[in-house]
Design a protein around this motif. Structure first.
Motif, PDB file in Angstrom:
ATOM      1  N   LYS A  19      45.386  31.540  20.257  1.00  0.00           N
ATOM      2  CA  LYS A  19      44.882  31.491  21.624  1.00  0.00           C
ATOM      3  C   LYS A  19      45.700  32.445  22.494  1.00  0.00           C
ATOM      4  O   LYS A  19      46.838  32.779  22.191  1.00  0.00           O
ATOM      5  CB  LYS A  19      44.981  30.070  22.200  1.00  0.00           C
ATOM      6  N   ALA A  20      45.087  32.877  23.577  1.00  0.00           N
ATOM      7  CA  ALA A  20      45.772  33.730  24.553  1.00  0.00           C
ATOM      8  C   ALA A  20      45.581  33.138  25.937  1.00  0.00           C
ATOM      9  O   ALA A  20      44.629  32.418  26.196  1.00  0.00           O
ATOM     10  CB  ALA A  20      45.229  35.158  24.503  1.00  0.00           C
ATOM     11  N   CYS A  21      46.506  33.430  26.818  1.00  0.00           N
ATOM     12  CA  CYS A  21      46.449  32.912  28.178  1.00  0.00           C
ATOM     13  C   CYS A  21      47.083  33.930  29.117  1.00  0.00           C
ATOM     14  O   CYS A  21      48.078  34.572  28.769  1.00  0.00           O
ATOM     15  CB  CYS A  21      47.188  31.575  28.274  1.00  0.00           C
ATOM     16  N   LEU A  22      46.501  34.101  30.283  1.00  0.00           N
ATOM     17  CA  LEU A  22      47.046  35.032  31.270  1.00  0.00           C
ATOM     18  C   LEU A  22      48.043  34.345  32.172  1.00  0.00           C
ATOM     19  O   LEU A  22      48.043  33.122  32.321  1.00  0.00           O
ATOM     20  CB  LEU A  22      45.924  35.603  32.145  1.00  0.00           C
ATOM     21  N   GLU A  23      48.879  35.130  32.787  1.00  0.00           N
ATOM     22  CA  GLU A  23      49.738  34.643  33.863  1.00  0.00           C
ATOM     23  C   GLU A  23      49.446  35.483  35.094  1.00  0.00           C
ATOM     24  O   GLU A  23      49.442  36.718  35.031  1.00  0.00           O
ATOM     25  CB  GLU A  23      51.212  34.758  33.505  1.00  0.00           C
ATOM     26  N   ILE A  24      49.183  34.820  36.192  1.00  0.00           N
ATOM     27  CA  ILE A  24      48.878  35.483  37.456  1.00  0.00           C
ATOM     28  C   ILE A  24      50.039  35.230  38.406  1.00  0.00           C
ATOM     29  O   ILE A  24      50.409  34.081  38.636  1.00  0.00           O
ATOM     30  CB  ILE A  24      47.579  34.924  38.073  1.00  0.00           C
ATOM     31  N   ARG A  25      50.612  36.278  38.931  1.00  0.00           N
ATOM     32  CA  ARG A  25      51.647  36.139  39.965  1.00  0.00           C
ATOM     33  C   ARG A  25      51.092  36.693  41.268  1.00  0.00           C
ATOM     34  O   ARG A  25      50.506  37.765  41.294  1.00  0.00           O
ATOM     35  CB  ARG A  25      52.904  36.919  39.602  1.00  0.00           C
ATOM     36  N   SER A  26      51.311  35.980  42.330  1.00  0.00           N
ATOM     37  CA  SER A  26      50.775  36.453  43.604  1.00  0.00           C
ATOM     38  C   SER A  26      51.685  36.076  44.765  1.00  0.00           C
ATOM     39  O   SER A  26      52.193  34.963  44.845  1.00  0.00           O
ATOM     40  CB  SER A  26      49.378  35.842  43.847  1.00  0.00           C
ATOM     41  N   SER A  27      51.876  37.027  45.644  1.00  0.00           N
ATOM     42  CA  SER A  27      52.463  36.761  46.961  1.00  0.00           C
ATOM     43  C   SER A  27      51.515  37.288  48.035  1.00  0.00           C
ATOM     44  O   SER A  27      51.938  37.649  49.132  1.00  0.00           O
ATOM     45  CB  SER A  27      53.859  37.402  47.084  1.00  0.00           C
ATOM     46  N   LEU A  28      50.228  37.367  47.698  1.00  0.00           N
ATOM     47  CA  LEU A  28      49.219  37.788  48.674  1.00  0.00           C
ATOM     48  C   LEU A  28      49.182  36.812  49.842  1.00  0.00           C
ATOM     49  O   LEU A  28      49.349  35.601  49.665  1.00  0.00           O
ATOM     50  CB  LEU A  28      47.838  37.850  48.014  1.00  0.00           C
ATOM     51  N   ARG A  29      48.912  37.352  51.026  1.00  0.00           N
ATOM     52  CA  ARG A  29      48.881  36.514  52.232  1.00  0.00           C
ATOM     53  C   ARG A  29      47.491  36.425  52.856  1.00  0.00           C
ATOM     54  O   ARG A  29      47.325  35.802  53.892  1.00  0.00           O
ATOM     55  CB  ARG A  29      49.883  37.053  53.260  1.00  0.00           C
ATOM     56  N   HIS A  30      46.513  37.072  52.222  1.00  0.00           N
ATOM     57  CA  HIS A  30      45.115  36.998  52.653  1.00  0.00           C
ATOM     58  C   HIS A  30      44.238  37.009  51.407  1.00  0.00           C
ATOM     59  O   HIS A  30      44.685  37.334  50.308  1.00  0.00           O
ATOM     60  CB  HIS A  30      44.728  38.202  53.536  1.00  0.00           C
ATOM     61  N   ARG A  31      42.970  36.676  51.591  1.00  0.00           N
ATOM     62  CA  ARG A  31      42.005  36.869  50.518  1.00  0.00           C
ATOM     63  C   ARG A  31      41.851  38.367  50.259  1.00  0.00           C
ATOM     64  O   ARG A  31      41.891  39.173  51.183  1.00  0.00           O
ATOM     65  CB  ARG A  31      40.648  36.270  50.909  1.00  0.00           C
ATOM     66  N   LEU A  32      41.665  38.716  48.994  1.00  0.00           N
ATOM     67  CA  LEU A  32      41.515  40.116  48.622  1.00  0.00           C
ATOM     68  C   LEU A  32      40.182  40.290  47.904  1.00  0.00           C
ATOM     69  O   LEU A  32      40.002  39.807  46.779  1.00  0.00           O
ATOM     70  CB  LEU A  32      42.665  40.566  47.720  1.00  0.00           C
ATOM     71  N   CYS A  33      39.246  40.947  48.560  1.00  0.00           N
ATOM     72  CA  CYS A  33      37.924  41.252  47.976  1.00  0.00           C
ATOM     73  C   CYS A  33      37.838  42.773  47.824  1.00  0.00           C
ATOM     74  O   CYS A  33      37.972  43.503  48.806  1.00  0.00           O
ATOM     75  CB  CYS A  33      36.807  40.735  48.857  1.00  0.00           C
ATOM     76  N   LEU A  34      37.635  43.225  46.607  1.00  0.00           N
ATOM     77  CA  LEU A  34      37.711  44.656  46.319  1.00  0.00           C
ATOM     78  C   LEU A  34      36.478  45.448  46.717  1.00  0.00           C
ATOM     79  O   LEU A  34      36.505  46.671  46.687  1.00  0.00           O
ATOM     80  CB  LEU A  34      37.984  44.864  44.822  1.00  0.00           C
ATOM     81  N   GLN A  35      35.408  44.757  47.080  1.00  0.00           N
ATOM     82  CA  GLN A  35      34.223  45.465  47.530  1.00  0.00           C
ATOM     83  C   GLN A  35      33.690  44.825  48.799  1.00  0.00           C
ATOM     84  O   GLN A  35      33.557  43.602  48.877  1.00  0.00           O
ATOM     85  CB  GLN A  35      33.129  45.457  46.456  1.00  0.00           C
ATOM     86  N   LEU A  36      33.415  45.643  49.805  1.00  0.00           N
ATOM     87  CA  LEU A  36      32.866  45.139  51.063  1.00  0.00           C
ATOM     88  C   LEU A  36      31.373  44.936  50.922  1.00  0.00           C
ATOM     89  O   LEU A  36      30.707  45.595  50.107  1.00  0.00           O
ATOM     90  CB  LEU A  36      33.149  46.140  52.188  1.00  0.00           C
ATOM     91  N   PRO A  37      30.778  44.033  51.741  1.00  0.00           N
ATOM     92  CA  PRO A  37      29.334  43.828  51.675  1.00  0.00           C
ATOM     93  C   PRO A  37      28.536  45.110  51.877  1.00  0.00           C
ATOM     94  O   PRO A  37      27.511  45.332  51.248  1.00  0.00           O
ATOM     95  CB  PRO A  37      29.070  42.824  52.811  1.00  0.00           C
ATOM     96  N   SER A  38      29.003  46.003  52.736  1.00  0.00           N
ATOM     97  CA  SER A  38      28.292  47.248  53.009  1.00  0.00           C
ATOM     98  C   SER A  38      28.321  48.211  51.846  1.00  0.00           C
ATOM     99  O   SER A  38      27.572  49.178  51.793  1.00  0.00           O
ATOM    100  CB  SER A  38      28.905  47.935  54.233  1.00  0.00           C
ATOM    101  N   GLN A  39      29.218  47.954  50.863  1.00  0.00           N
ATOM    102  CA  GLN A  39      29.354  48.852  49.718  1.00  0.00           C
ATOM    103  C   GLN A  39      28.472  48.444  48.552  1.00  0.00           C
ATOM    104  O   GLN A  39      28.460  49.106  47.531  1.00  0.00           O
ATOM    105  CB  GLN A  39      30.818  48.896  49.261  1.00  0.00           C
ATOM    106  N   CYS A  40      27.780  47.316  48.686  1.00  0.00           N
ATOM    107  CA  CYS A  40      26.956  46.833  47.584  1.00  0.00           C
ATOM    108  C   CYS A  40      25.622  47.547  47.555  1.00  0.00           C
ATOM    109  O   CYS A  40      25.134  47.991  48.568  1.00  0.00           O
ATOM    110  CB  CYS A  40      26.746  45.322  47.691  1.00  0.00           C
TER     111      CYS A  40
END
Length: 449
Positions: free
Chosen positions: A428-449
């Motif tokens: 089995k494999a498992c990821l580790e996620i580290r984050s110190s983000l302080r806001h939501r991060l969305c990589l694509q804006l609605p206008s870019q869809c």
């Protein structure tokens, strides 16, 4: 504000399948008893413990134990706590553990986390660890982190825990005068986790635009990949480069860098960003190579480079102050191989969380400031599980929160049964996620869809 994913396979034609999977993404049930433990050293102030107890009381946990012991006895206390959970006999909804000690005393927190991660009574159950310490020379106090956490738990019980912690990180950093301080979370959760008494399947609230990072400016990506003697690595490079370009990242690719070149490329990348005329809102760095037993990367010359040094290099970039910085690491972090565990004793689990018959022993853990490493990252001639699944999921839903998407990536990677080159048994494999983000991060804006 650095963001680090580490871990160990299919793209455009399977976007529809990925979207269906996201639509039924796993969510943990906390309908069973929710239990908490506060383990503190004698130096910890009563006020810090009181705030922690207030957090757990706000969440409505069924029971909360408190133990005071020296840090060297923390492992023994956790062993006793584990035995109590096993003796309980029934399924549990969630476990929360707070370890509080003066700064520098929790030197090997992962040993403490591992003590509960292998507990049979907790298979498939989310395990949340708060590792809290004071500033050097100061008594451990609750501070802005615990105060904000307590307030938000009472006001927003319908938020997922990762969403709630992101907001806590924002408030903590905002309240630190003169110094940008932000906690760090590390997650191997495989689904959304809501600790409040809220139906887990109800629609999640839409965040306000101010709660998200501004992604209207330029974006830049640096891909550093060792291809030599890594079959399938070229497929990862092609898939990730295509994703970055589709998301509007100006992409630089370097293959087969030496250990020194890893560092030099990061320095040059930072300098290019600092001298740009137009603002940069986001940077992505992908590091793909063989890895060493202590989490180090191996360059094409076989020499070692520490990924933490590369993260720190970009964190000094003036152009990226206050902007999200994404680091993707595809490399082994040791030689351990996980055979997985079967949560067959938990029939209630299947009704709430989509999962495979076996799950990794180190999945379902959320740590706020801790350490996890030491496992193999799987890759074959078609590419790595991590990169290929990441590309598939992000292409399917680029407008959604990145933390949420990465949790879904981990769920799908955890469901895979991998035949490693070392034996005929499934791993089995498992990821580790580290984050110190302080806001939501969305990589694509609605206008870019």
């Amino acid at each position: 504000m650095a963001f680090l994913v580490s871990g160990t396979l299919r793209v455009a034609a399977q976007v529809a399948d990925a979207q269906d999977s996201l639509g039924r993404k796993g969510k943990y049930s906390v309908q069973g008893p929710r239990v908490a433990l506060i383990l503190s050293s004698p130096e910890v102030s009563a006020s810090a413990v009181a705030v922690l107890e207030g957090v757990f009381q706000t969440l409505g946990l069924e029971s909360c134990w408190r133990r005071e012991a020296s840090v060297r006895d923390f492992l023994e206390e956790l062993t006793g706590f584990r035995e109590q959970l096993v003796a309980h006999g029934g399924p549990l909804g969630c476990i929360l553990v707070a370890l509080v000690a003066p700064s520098g005393q929790l030197r090997q927190p992962q040993k403490l986390v591992r003590e509960l991660s292998g507990c049979e009574a907790l298979w498939g159950c989310p395990k949340v660890f708060f590792l809290l310490s004071s500033a050097p020379g100061a008594d451990p106090e609750p501070g802005a982190f615990l105060t904000s956490l307590c307030e938000l738990c009472g006001r927003c019980p319908h938020w997922s825990l990762l969403q709630l912690l992101t907001e806590v990180f924002f408030r903590t950093a905002e309240e630190s005068s003169g110094v940008i301080y932000c906690p760090v979370l590390r997650s191997s959760l495989r689904g959304a986790l809501c600790l409040g008494n809220v139906e887990p399947w109800q629609p999640e609230p839409e965040p306000s635009p101010s709660a998200q990072y501004d992604m209207s400016g330029d974006r830049a990506a640096l891909l550093l990949a060792v291809i030599r003697d890594r079959p399938g690595a070229q497929h990862d490079v092609d898939a990730l480069r295509g994703l970055c370009q589709a998301l509007g990242f100006e992409t630089t690719l370097r293959t087969d860098p030496t250990a020194q070149a890893f560092q030099e490329e990061l320095v040059q990348f930072q300098e290019r960003l600092d001298t740009r005329r137009s603002p940069v809102n986001c940077a992505l760095v992908a590091l793909m190579a063989h890895g060493g037993p202590q989490g180090q990367l191996l360059g094409a010359d076989g020499q070692e480079v520490q990924p933490e040094a590369l993260v720190q290099e970009l964190s000094r970039c003036r152009a990226l102050r206050g902007c999200p910085k994404i680091f993707l690491l595809q490399a082994c972090r040791g030689r351990h191989r996980d055979a997985g565990m079967g949560p067959t004793a938990l029939p209630w689990f299947w009704r709430w969380l989509w999962a495979a018959p076996t799950t990794p022993s180190h999945a379902d853990v959320l740590q706020i400031y801790a350490d996890v490493q030491g496992y193999v990252a799987y890759r074959d001639e078609k590419g790595s599980d991590f990169i290929q699944m990441l590309v598939e999921v992000l292409r399917a839903a680029p407008r959604r929160d990145l933390l949420e998407l990465l949790t879904e990536v981990n769920r799908q990677v955890c469901e895979l049964d991998v035949l490693g080159p070392d034996c005929d048994e499934h791993r089995k494999a498992c990821l580790e996620i580290r984050s110190s983000l302080r806001h939501r991060l969305c990589l694509q804006l609605p206008s870019q869809c």
